[in-house]
Write a protein that holds these residues in place. Structure first.
Motif, PDB file in Angstrom:
ATOM      1  N   GLY A 145     -11.730   2.030 -33.833  1.00  0.00           N
ATOM      2  CA  GLY A 145     -10.598   2.851 -33.432  1.00  0.00           C
ATOM      3  C   GLY A 145      -9.722   3.279 -34.581  1.00  0.00           C
ATOM      4  O   GLY A 145      -8.688   3.900 -34.358  1.00  0.00           O
ATOM      5  N   THR A 146     -10.071   2.943 -35.811  1.00  0.00           N
ATOM      6  CA  THR A 146      -9.260   3.353 -36.957  1.00  0.00           C
ATOM      7  C   THR A 146     -10.006   4.408 -37.737  1.00  0.00           C
ATOM      8  O   THR A 146     -11.232   4.384 -37.846  1.00  0.00           O
ATOM      9  CB  THR A 146      -8.953   2.175 -37.879  1.00  0.00           C
ATOM     10  N   ALA A 147      -9.251   5.315 -38.330  1.00  0.00           N
ATOM     11  CA  ALA A 147      -9.876   6.409 -39.061  1.00  0.00           C
ATOM     12  C   ALA A 147     -10.216   6.016 -40.476  1.00  0.00           C
ATOM     13  O   ALA A 147     -11.101   6.586 -41.090  1.00  0.00           O
ATOM     14  CB  ALA A 147      -8.938   7.627 -39.069  1.00  0.00           C
ATOM     15  N   ALA A 148      -9.517   5.045 -41.024  1.00  0.00           N
ATOM     16  CA  ALA A 148      -9.746   4.657 -42.407  1.00  0.00           C
ATOM     17  C   ALA A 148      -9.981   3.161 -42.497  1.00  0.00           C
ATOM     18  O   ALA A 148      -9.607   2.402 -41.608  1.00  0.00           O
ATOM     19  CB  ALA A 148      -8.540   5.038 -43.274  1.00  0.00           C
ATOM     20  N   ALA A 149     -10.626   2.732 -43.586  1.00  0.00           N
ATOM     21  CA  ALA A 149     -10.889   1.312 -43.786  1.00  0.00           C
ATOM     22  C   ALA A 149      -9.593   0.568 -44.064  1.00  0.00           C
ATOM     23  O   ALA A 149      -8.678   1.090 -44.694  1.00  0.00           O
ATOM     24  CB  ALA A 149     -11.852   1.128 -44.934  1.00  0.00           C
ATOM     25  N   GLU A 150      -9.487  -0.661 -43.538  1.00  0.00           N
ATOM     26  CA  GLU A 150      -8.323  -1.507 -43.753  1.00  0.00           C
ATOM     27  C   GLU A 150      -8.758  -2.759 -44.488  1.00  0.00           C
ATOM     28  O   GLU A 150      -9.835  -3.296 -44.225  1.00  0.00           O
ATOM     29  CB  GLU A 150      -7.707  -1.869 -42.404  1.00  0.00           C
ATOM     30  N   THR A 151      -7.923  -3.221 -45.390  1.00  0.00           N
ATOM     31  CA  THR A 151      -8.245  -4.415 -46.152  1.00  0.00           C
ATOM     32  C   THR A 151      -7.816  -5.654 -45.386  1.00  0.00           C
ATOM     33  O   THR A 151      -6.630  -5.847 -45.109  1.00  0.00           O
ATOM     34  CB  THR A 151      -7.563  -4.391 -47.520  1.00  0.00           C
ATOM     35  N   LEU A 152      -8.778  -6.489 -44.991  1.00  0.00           N
ATOM     36  CA  LEU A 152      -8.501  -7.766 -44.362  1.00  0.00           C
ATOM     37  C   LEU A 152      -8.836  -8.884 -45.336  1.00  0.00           C
ATOM     38  O   LEU A 152      -9.434  -8.653 -46.377  1.00  0.00           O
ATOM     39  CB  LEU A 152      -9.306  -7.915 -43.060  1.00  0.00           C
ATOM     40  N   GLU A 153      -8.484 -10.107 -44.954  1.00  0.00           N
ATOM     41  CA  GLU A 153      -8.656 -11.254 -45.828  1.00  0.00           C
ATOM     42  C   GLU A 153      -9.539 -12.301 -45.162  1.00  0.00           C
ATOM     43  O   GLU A 153      -9.438 -12.533 -43.955  1.00  0.00           O
ATOM     44  CB  GLU A 153      -7.304 -11.906 -46.149  1.00  0.00           C
ATOM     45  N   ILE A 154     -10.411 -12.915 -45.928  1.00  0.00           N
ATOM     46  CA  ILE A 154     -11.095 -14.132 -45.467  1.00  0.00           C
ATOM     47  C   ILE A 154     -10.079 -15.264 -45.577  1.00  0.00           C
ATOM     48  O   ILE A 154      -9.516 -15.499 -46.644  1.00  0.00           O
ATOM     49  CB  ILE A 154     -12.328 -14.432 -46.322  1.00  0.00           C
ATOM     50  N   ILE A 155      -9.838 -15.972 -44.479  1.00  0.00           N
ATOM     51  CA  ILE A 155      -8.834 -17.033 -44.464  1.00  0.00           C
ATOM     52  C   ILE A 155      -9.550 -18.377 -44.555  1.00  0.00           C
ATOM     53  O   ILE A 155     -10.290 -18.756 -43.645  1.00  0.00           O
ATOM     54  CB  ILE A 155      -7.983 -16.966 -43.184  1.00  0.00           C
ATOM     55  N   SER A 156      -9.349 -19.092 -45.639  1.00  0.00           N
ATOM     56  CA  SER A 156      -9.979 -20.393 -45.838  1.00  0.00           C
ATOM     57  C   SER A 156      -8.979 -21.503 -45.565  1.00  0.00           C
ATOM     58  O   SER A 156      -7.790 -21.373 -45.871  1.00  0.00           O
ATOM     59  CB  SER A 156     -10.500 -20.526 -47.276  1.00  0.00           C
ATOM     60  N   PHE A 157      -9.431 -22.598 -44.982  1.00  0.00           N
ATOM     61  CA  PHE A 157      -8.556 -23.721 -44.674  1.00  0.00           C
ATOM     62  C   PHE A 157      -9.336 -25.012 -44.808  1.00  0.00           C
ATOM     63  O   PHE A 157     -10.569 -25.025 -44.740  1.00  0.00           O
ATOM     64  CB  PHE A 157      -7.982 -23.595 -43.260  1.00  0.00           C
ATOM     65  N   ASP A 158      -8.635 -26.125 -45.011  1.00  0.00           N
ATOM     66  CA  ASP A 158      -9.279 -27.423 -45.015  1.00  0.00           C
ATOM     67  C   ASP A 158      -8.233 -28.507 -44.791  1.00  0.00           C
ATOM     68  O   ASP A 158      -7.031 -28.249 -44.853  1.00  0.00           O
ATOM     69  CB  ASP A 158     -10.059 -27.683 -46.305  1.00  0.00           C
ATOM     70  N   ALA A 159      -8.689 -29.710 -44.469  1.00  0.00           N
ATOM     71  CA  ALA A 159      -7.790 -30.842 -44.283  1.00  0.00           C
ATOM     72  C   ALA A 159      -8.569 -32.129 -44.426  1.00  0.00           C
ATOM     73  O   ALA A 159      -9.715 -32.218 -43.971  1.00  0.00           O
ATOM     74  CB  ALA A 159      -7.121 -30.786 -42.918  1.00  0.00           C
ATOM     75  N   ASP A 160      -7.967 -33.132 -45.069  1.00  0.00           N
ATOM     76  CA  ASP A 160      -8.542 -34.465 -45.074  1.00  0.00           C
ATOM     77  C   ASP A 160      -7.669 -35.408 -44.239  1.00  0.00           C
ATOM     78  O   ASP A 160      -7.873 -36.609 -44.239  1.00  0.00           O
ATOM     79  CB  ASP A 160      -8.719 -34.994 -46.495  1.00  0.00           C
ATOM     80  N   GLU A 161      -6.679 -34.841 -43.499  1.00  0.00           N
ATOM     81  CA  GLU A 161      -5.898 -35.604 -42.529  1.00  0.00           C
ATOM     82  C   GLU A 161      -5.812 -34.789 -41.244  1.00  0.00           C
ATOM     83  O   GLU A 161      -6.700 -34.851 -40.419  1.00  0.00           O
ATOM     84  CB  GLU A 161      -4.518 -35.938 -43.102  1.00  0.00           C
ATOM     85  N   THR A 162      -4.719 -33.994 -41.057  1.00  0.00           N
ATOM     86  CA  THR A 162      -4.579 -33.169 -39.868  1.00  0.00           C
ATOM     87  C   THR A 162      -4.233 -31.751 -40.273  1.00  0.00           C
ATOM     88  O   THR A 162      -3.762 -31.502 -41.385  1.00  0.00           O
ATOM     89  CB  THR A 162      -3.469 -33.715 -38.952  1.00  0.00           C
ATOM     90  N   GLY A 163      -4.429 -30.814 -39.340  1.00  0.00           N
ATOM     91  CA  GLY A 163      -4.096 -29.429 -39.613  1.00  0.00           C
ATOM     92  C   GLY A 163      -4.414 -28.563 -38.430  1.00  0.00           C
ATOM     93  O   GLY A 163      -4.909 -29.011 -37.395  1.00  0.00           O
ATOM     94  N   SER A 164      -4.130 -27.243 -38.587  1.00  0.00           N
ATOM     95  CA  SER A 164      -4.444 -26.280 -37.546  1.00  0.00           C
ATOM     96  C   SER A 164      -4.632 -24.923 -38.175  1.00  0.00           C
ATOM     97  O   SER A 164      -4.203 -24.688 -39.313  1.00  0.00           O
ATOM     98  CB  SER A 164      -3.325 -26.232 -36.503  1.00  0.00           C
ATOM     99  N   VAL A 165      -5.267 -24.018 -37.442  1.00  0.00           N
ATOM    100  CA  VAL A 165      -5.453 -22.657 -37.911  1.00  0.00           C
ATOM    101  C   VAL A 165      -5.327 -21.733 -36.709  1.00  0.00           C
ATOM    102  O   VAL A 165      -5.843 -22.036 -35.619  1.00  0.00           O
ATOM    103  CB  VAL A 165      -6.814 -22.487 -38.613  1.00  0.00           C
ATOM    104  N   GLU A 166      -4.626 -20.621 -36.911  1.00  0.00           N
ATOM    105  CA  GLU A 166      -4.474 -19.617 -35.853  1.00  0.00           C
ATOM    106  C   GLU A 166      -5.211 -18.354 -36.262  1.00  0.00           C
ATOM    107  O   GLU A 166      -5.042 -17.851 -37.381  1.00  0.00           O
ATOM    108  CB  GLU A 166      -3.001 -19.310 -35.608  1.00  0.00           C
ATOM    109  N   VAL A 167      -6.002 -17.837 -35.338  1.00  0.00           N
ATOM    110  CA  VAL A 167      -6.773 -16.632 -35.609  1.00  0.00           C
ATOM    111  C   VAL A 167      -5.845 -15.422 -35.510  1.00  0.00           C
ATOM    112  O   VAL A 167      -5.106 -15.279 -34.515  1.00  0.00           O
ATOM    113  CB  VAL A 167      -7.936 -16.482 -34.606  1.00  0.00           C
ATOM    114  N   PRO A 168      -5.812 -14.537 -36.525  1.00  0.00           N
ATOM    115  CA  PRO A 168      -4.982 -13.333 -36.430  1.00  0.00           C
ATOM    116  C   PRO A 168      -5.339 -12.515 -35.187  1.00  0.00           C
ATOM    117  O   PRO A 168      -6.450 -12.585 -34.675  1.00  0.00           O
ATOM    118  CB  PRO A 168      -5.312 -12.576 -37.721  1.00  0.00           C
ATOM    119  N   LEU A 169      -4.399 -11.715 -34.746  1.00  0.00           N
ATOM    120  CA  LEU A 169      -4.558 -11.015 -33.476  1.00  0.00           C
ATOM    121  C   LEU A 169      -5.672  -9.979 -33.502  1.00  0.00           C
ATOM    122  O   LEU A 169      -6.334  -9.726 -32.492  1.00  0.00           O
ATOM    123  CB  LEU A 169      -3.237 -10.343 -33.084  1.00  0.00           C
ATOM    124  N   THR A 170      -5.882  -9.327 -34.649  1.00  0.00           N
ATOM    125  CA  THR A 170      -6.903  -8.286 -34.721  1.00  0.00           C
ATOM    126  C   THR A 170      -7.763  -8.481 -35.968  1.00  0.00           C
ATOM    127  O   THR A 170      -7.304  -8.987 -37.002  1.00  0.00           O
ATOM    128  CB  THR A 170      -6.271  -6.889 -34.779  1.00  0.00           C
TER     129      THR A 170
END
Length: 574
Positions: A30-55
């Protein structure tokens, strides 16, 4: 101990690092031009969370490892615990979803005081490992125990999504049970699965992942132009200049190299350069003609790529086309003691830039080398003569050639090459000569010297490049030689004859000074450990035995006199 993650596989993309972003160009529906997105890297050796971007994001690439079991302690030896479980794979995600995770710790090692504690999971105690039991001897004394069981690592997400990597059992017969009973829990929606045991022990559990953009495409490649050449040099001639340079090849995978070359005489306008490989100099080279003598040009070179066009230009190199001075005439070479006196008449023409000075070159043949080097420079207005130091040694031959050098450093036409006769060795007087100064020994070495031992001496004030003979008296005996350096100094170690009589002797350094006059430096020495009495005496000193043969002499340098300039360290001519 922390785990190191394996190579990431998801969609062929590499992890960008802990909690980091890596740009990726994608096309969104649905977009006319390319958009720059990011690979989101995460890690934890205790606790953590990650939220997926909306689009724009469609998957998470997971890596989950449970904590290892701790080592047991049985009969005084360690018994390794078991590794935790390992889960890898891709799960489809929707924008706005949140995933939480907690990594289990490694079970504690047992020791002589009993079993180790179980690993823990900070979010869910049901995923803690069991503690290791104690090992007792026949007297019911605790002598060891089992390692603690490792805690499991867990990932929780929407719609009951669950990943559990079990904890490893503790080592030894009394080892605690790892959480999860040795079986991973893998969500049915996980694709590209790895479901098994990790391949190492002694590690805490860990959760790592990447939130990946939808419909990834290859990153746009931006090519870079050729880099600037280096090492430019210009060899001037009559209305012409030869330019040599070193290409700089790109080490960037997106860099381009030159397919052709261009040059500029003013830094603005560039023309094609017919450059080719010069095997003799191992560089690229081209020649420009039709230039104006007496004009200074600032020549630059740049590469041209068929893919990216013109590259970065080099730093400029100065070029000065010229007519060379004429050849000096009447060259004479009169050998002397470890030296040759060179004379000549002026060059008949001064060339474009006028004559600044004359250069005397010595051509040496013999020994292990042959060389032509400038040994003397004489200003144009000074008497045209100079004295050059030589090796007074059989097996070496010398020739001299003189040229005029103009005001910007161009050498003119060479004179005729004139052979040099054999130079004489320094004189060895029959008695200790009058001293022109003192030889010196290193600091702290002022005492007597044993016959047959080595002694180091230094002297100065000699004609650079000339031979200096070292002689021990009463009766003269040559014990070594040296060659004066470009400053007229030398340091040499000689060995006194074993047959020297005990008592007073004199070391003499015999040579010539910068004007060619005899020069003698002396050093009184007291000899011990030699013969008890001398066979004869001369001048009140112990007889040393006559031997005036001059040993092998070496070295080259020069000093100009009669208006000449010292050339300290002879310069080799191209």
């Amino acid at each position: 101990m922390q785990l190191t993650s394996p190579p990431r596989r998801a969609l062929g993309l590499a992890a960008a690092g802990v909690l980091s972003l890596s740009p990726l160009v994608i096309g969104l529906p649905g977009t006319a031009a390319a958009e720059t997105l990011e690979i989101i890297s995460f890690d934890a050796d205790e606790t953590g969370s990650v939220e997926v971007p909306l689009t724009g994001y469609c998957a998470i690439d997971w890596w989950v490892v449970g904590g290892s079991g701790g080592a047991g302690h049985e009969d005084g030896a360690a018994v390794a615990g078991a590794p935790g479980g390992e889960i890898r794979g891709l799960s489809a995600v929707t924008g706005g979803e949140t995933f939480t995770f907690a990594a289990g710790t490694v079970g504690a090692d047992a020791d002589a005081d009993g079993g180790g504690a179980g690993g823990t999971n900070a979010e869910d105690p049901d995923l803690d490992g069991g503690s290791g039991g104690d090992q007792v001897d026949g007297d019911e004394v605790v002598v060891g125990g089992g390692g603690g069981g490792g805690a499991a690592s867990v990932v929780l997400g929407p719609d009951g999504f669950r990943l559990v990597a079990y904890g490893g059992d503790g080592g030894g017969a009394e080892g605690g049970a790892g959480a999860g009973g040795g079986a991973n829990v893998v969500d049915a929606g996980l694709a590209d699965q790895v479901d098994g045991a990790y391949d190492a022990v002694g590690f805490h559990g860990r959760v790592e992942g990447q939130v990946l953009p939808c419909e990834p495409v290859e990153e746009e490649v931006v090519l870079t132009a050729p880099l600037a050449p280096t090492g430019l040099s210009a060899v001037d001639g009559d209305g012409r200049v030869t330019v040599r340079f070193d290409p700089t090849w790109s080490e960037d995978e997106n860099g381009t190299d030159a397919d052709t070359w261009e040059y500029s005489l003013d830094g603005v306008h560039y023309l094609p350069a017919d450059a080719a490989w010069d095997e003799g100099y191992r560089t690229q080279a081209f020649t420009l003609t039709g230039l104006t003598n007496g004009t200074t040009y600032a020549i630059r070179v740049r590469g041209v790529s068929d893919l990216t066009g013109t590259g970065t230009p080099s730093e400029p190199v100065a070029a000065r086309p010229f007519v060379a001075p004429g050849a000096p005439g009447g060259v004479t070479a009169t050998p002397g003691v470890a030296s040759v006196r060179v004379g000549w008449t002026p060059a008949p023409s001064a060339g474009t830039y006028g004559i600044d000075h004359y250069a005397v070159d010595l051509i040496t043949s013999g020994g292990e080398f042959g060389d032509r080097s400038t040994v003397c420079e004489v200003p144009a207005g000074a008497p045209l003569t100079c004295l050059v130091g030589l090796r007074a040694e059989a097996g070496y031959t010398y020739r001299v050639v003189v040229s005029a050098v103009d005001g910007v450093g161009h050498s003119g036409t060479d004179s005729a090459v004139v052979p040099v006769g054999t130079p004489a060795a320094p004189a060895v007087p029959s008695t200790v000569p009058a001293s022109n100064g003192d030889l010196t020994r290193p600091a702290g070495q002022s005492g007597s010297v044993a016959a047959g031992s080595a002694v180091e001496v230094s002297g100065s004030g000699y004609l650079p490049g000339s031979t200096v003979s070292l002689i021990v008296y009463s009766a003269p005996q040559v014990v070594g030689s040296a060659v004066a350096d470009g400053n007229g100094r030398f340091t040499v170690t000689v060995t006194l004859p074993k047959g020297l009589a005990n008592g007073a002797h004199t070391l003499v350094a015999a040579g010539v000074d910068p004007s060619g006059n005899p020069r003698f430096l002396t050093l009184p020495v007291t000899v011990t450990g030699g013969t008890a009495t001398a066979a004869a005496t001369t001048g009140g000193l112990a007889y040393t035995g006559a031997d005036v043969a001059v040993p092998a002499l070496g070295g080259l340098a020069a000093l100009a006199v009669g208006g000449g300039l010292v050339v300290a360290g002879r310069r080799r001519r191209a």
